[in-house]
Enzyme design. Structure first.
Site, mmCIF file in Angstrom:
data_model
loop_
_atom_site.group_PDB
_atom_site.id
_atom_site.type_symbol
_atom_site.label_atom_id
_atom_site.label_comp_id
_atom_site.label_asym_id
_atom_site.label_seq_id
_atom_site.Cartn_x
_atom_site.Cartn_y
_atom_site.Cartn_z
ATOM 1 C CE LYS A 13 37.714 42.406 34.425
ATOM 2 N NZ LYS A 13 36.394 41.896 34.809
ATOM 3 N NE ARG A 88 35.255 47.535 37.638
ATOM 4 C CZ ARG A 88 36.097 46.566 37.999
ATOM 5 N NH1 ARG A 88 37.386 46.718 37.876
ATOM 6 N NH2 ARG A 88 35.626 45.437 38.459
ATOM 7 N NE ARG A 127 35.751 35.613 41.838
ATOM 8 C CZ ARG A 127 35.785 36.690 41.084
ATOM 9 N NH1 ARG A 127 36.243 36.635 39.843
ATOM 10 N NH2 ARG A 127 35.358 37.848 41.527
ATOM 11 N NE ARG A 131 37.015 39.870 44.480
ATOM 12 C CZ ARG A 131 37.075 40.397 43.263
ATOM 13 N NH1 ARG A 131 37.909 39.921 42.375
ATOM 14 N NH2 ARG A 131 36.291 41.401 42.950
ATOM 15 N NE ARG A 142 32.277 42.320 42.036
ATOM 16 C CZ ARG A 142 32.456 41.058 42.464
ATOM 17 N NH1 ARG A 142 31.811 40.622 43.532
ATOM 18 N NH2 ARG A 142 33.255 40.255 41.831
#
Ligand code: AMP
Length: 189
Positions: A13, A88, A127, A131, A142
């Site tokens: 996204k 969300r 990635r 984070r 998540r």
């Protein structure tokens, strides 16, 4: 034009939002980015949400909705926005409809990026953005939160006839082209 980029964590996204904001000259509204900036700057909001983000849980609806309501008052959103990571929950989706209606606007396109779960975990782990929620535990939670609370948002928009689902598998450019194609169809609806 108000565009929602929707999908599970790791679907791409954020990457696709960057391309869309450049192409259509729209501002990016990422609630995740706003929360992370608040945490980094140690604001009162940041202090409230640090543990929630670390665990991969959702920030309470009212706090998130109030934040978006304030954000949408800014001049930069006068021509719409690319929403990334919001709404969300179904309550957030309902609230967004109301916030946009006040401005005489609506959601023009809801685009869901479809990526299978195994690929999502691979992407998030690779990635390497550092984070604090990109741990195996954080990712697992998540994804669970996505299935339980966020996936129903798709049905909400499907019943509103503005929803498109595209494959989120392929190169960044291929996926971008699919989004552009969908947006040209939605504007002629
Ligand atoms: P994201 O960058 O969109 O993956 O969001 C990172 C984290 O921020 C999520 O795991 C949630 O903890 C929080 N968050 C972001 N957007 C929302 C939202 N719309 N509602 C509730 N929590 C959110």
């Amino acid at each position: 034009m108000n565009i929602i980029l929707f999908g599970p964590p790791g679907a791409g996204k954020g990457t696709q939002a960057e391309l869309i904001i450049n192409k259509y000259n729209l501002p990016h509204l990422s609630t995740g980015n706003i929360f992370r900036a608040a945490i980094k700057n140690q604001t009162p909001l940041g202090q409230k949400v640090t543990a929630i983000l670390d665990a991969g849980d959702l920030v309470p609806d009212q706090l998130t909705i109030d934040l978006v309501a304030e954000e949408l008052k800014l001049d930069k959103y006068s021509n719409g926005a690319v929403f990334d990571g919001f709404p969300r929950t179904v309550s957030q989706a309902e609230a967004l409809d109301k916030l946009l209606a006040v401005k005489g606007e609506k959601v023009d396109a809801f685009i869901s990026l479809d990526v299978e779960e195994e690929e999502l975990v691979k992407r998030i782990l690779s990635r390497g953005q550092g984070r604090s929620d990109d741990t195996e535990e954080g990712i697992k939670n998540r994804l669970k939160v996505y299935h339980d609370e966020t996936a129903p948002v798709q049905a909400y928009y499907e019943s509103h006839d503005q929803a498109f689902e595209i494959s989120g598998i392929g190169t960044i450019e291929e996926i971008h082209n699919r989004i552009v194609d969908v947006l040209s169809r939605s504007s002629s609806k």
